[in-house]
Enzyme design. Structure first.
Site, short mmCIF file in Angstrom:
data_model
loop_
_atom_site.label_atom_id
_atom_site.label_comp_id
_atom_site.label_asym_id
_atom_site.label_seq_id
_atom_site.Cartn_x
_atom_site.Cartn_y
_atom_site.Cartn_z
CE LYS A 51 -3.84 -2.22 2.42
NZ LYS A 51 -4.74 -2.48 3.56
CD GLN A 95 -3.68 -3.88 6.59
OE1 GLN A 95 -3.28 -2.85 6.15
NE2 GLN A 95 -4.11 -4.76 5.96
CG ASP A 118 -9.54 0.09 5.11
OD1 ASP A 118 -9.22 0.07 3.93
OD2 ASP A 118 -8.95 -0.32 5.71
#
Ligand SMILES: NC(=O)c1ccc[n+]([C@@H]2O[C@H](COP(=O)([O-])OP(=O)(O)OC[C@H]3O[C@@H](n4cnc5c(N)ncnc54)[C@H](OP(=O)(O)O)[C@@H]3O)[C@@H](O)[C@H]2O)c1
Length: 293
Positions: A51, A95, A118
């Site tokens: 990422k 995460q 997200d």
């Protein structure tokens, strides 16, 4: 049979994203993404590296915040709070999953909904369910782009989604069933009766279960489009790292029967990252009043 390459598509997306990031930087707004990881789980580290690297490649500023596995809830929340208030950061993600002593739900709710790249925050999930999304969740968005850009018609088609997680299966099923996409959607999970028969009825079959090579040829209608979301590490003593990566679909068995299929790796995965960066640009527009919040 067509291979739906996410690698190739993500590369062309990156060019588009880069043009926009460069234009914004020229106006004094360099898009910024912050990724939080807690602990040192190897798979998580690989995702985060990818990422951050991709963000830098398209000209964004990216920061990788690593906390030890022993970090407290208070420390993690203080970091999220700091990133929520940082003007040079337009997207914040943590995460998941977190170590078991930490409350991931609280973190999801604490991230500023305008920086929620997200799209896990309940407010953004609510907007998505209403058909008025601000952000699109990255993996479902990547799948929709794969279908669109490879010219696969979805309207009226029976789409069977295997797996009902809040990050993949459920939001994808909501999006596909909405006006505009117009698919007829069946969402399956571990308690579904007759899952094999349901899968066999699919014009478009999406596997998002986390079960290595679960979908076999006999579960696929001839000519179906097969989207494999799974990323599984399977022990393989002959492989360099001692494991091999495989999807939720038995690619060798299913590909000859499908009209189109995504590979693993190189299918949905790269598109997920491209969509994360697209969301970071959405974050910039929202925070700078360039889009309606
Ligand atoms: N490529 C990417 O960018 C990307 C992104 C995200 C995830 N992934 C991968 O996609 C896979 C799924 O991820 P996830 O986060 O959605 O997984 P998850 O949260 O573990 O959810 C798995 C879903 O599959 C269902 N399921 C599991 N085993 C099943 C079985 N034998 N029969 C029927 N249903 C079954 C579960 O049903 P219940 O709800 O009944 O338990 C659950 O709904 C994983 O391999 C993950 O690594 C890839």
């Amino acid at each position: 049979m067509k291979i739906l390459s996410g690698t190739a598509l993500a590369a062309s997306f990156e060019e588009e994203l880069k043009r926009e990031a460069v234009a914004l930087t020229g106006q004094g707004i360099r898009p910024g993404l912050a990724v939080i990881q807690v602990g040192e789980e190897p798979a998580t580290q690989t995702y985060v590296r990818s990422k951050v690297k991709t963000a830098e490649r398209v000209g964004m500023h990216s920061v990788d915040h690593k906390l030890p596995a022993t970090a407290s809830q208070a420390e993690l929340e203080a970091l999220v709070d700091r990133l929520n208030r940082a003007p040079h950061i337009n997207g914040v993600l943590c995460q998941m999953p977190l170590p078991p002593h930490l409350d991931g739900g609280r973190i999801t709710r604490l991230i500023d909904p305008l920086k929620d790249v997200d799209c896990f925050h309940p407010y953004n999930m609510g907007l998505l369910a209403l058909g008025e999304p601000r952000f699109l969740p990255c993996t479902p968005a990547g799948i929709l782009e794969l279908l669109t850009r490879y010219g696969i018609a979805v309207g009226g088609k029976h789409t069977v989604v295997l797996g009902r997680s809040n990050i993949v299966g459920r939001p994808l099923s909501i999006l596909l069933s909405q006006k505009g996409w117009d698919a007829t959607v069946t969402l399956c999970h571990s308690r579904s009766d007759g899952l094999v028969e349901l899968a066999r009825q699919a014009d478009i079959l999406v596997a998002a279960l986390g079960q290595p090579e679960f979908v076999r040829a006999e579960m696929v209608k001839p000519g179906a489009v097969v989207i494999d979301v799974g990323v599984n590490r399977v022990a393989d003593p002959t492989a360099k790292r001692g494991y091999r990566l495989c999807g939720d679909v038995d690619f060798a068995g299913v590909a000859p029967k499908a009209s189109a299929i995504t590979p693993v790796p190189g299918g949905v995965g790269p598109m997920t990252i491209a969509m994360l960066l697209r969301n970071t640009l959405v974050g910039v527009r929202l925070q700078h009043g360039l889009a309606e919040a």
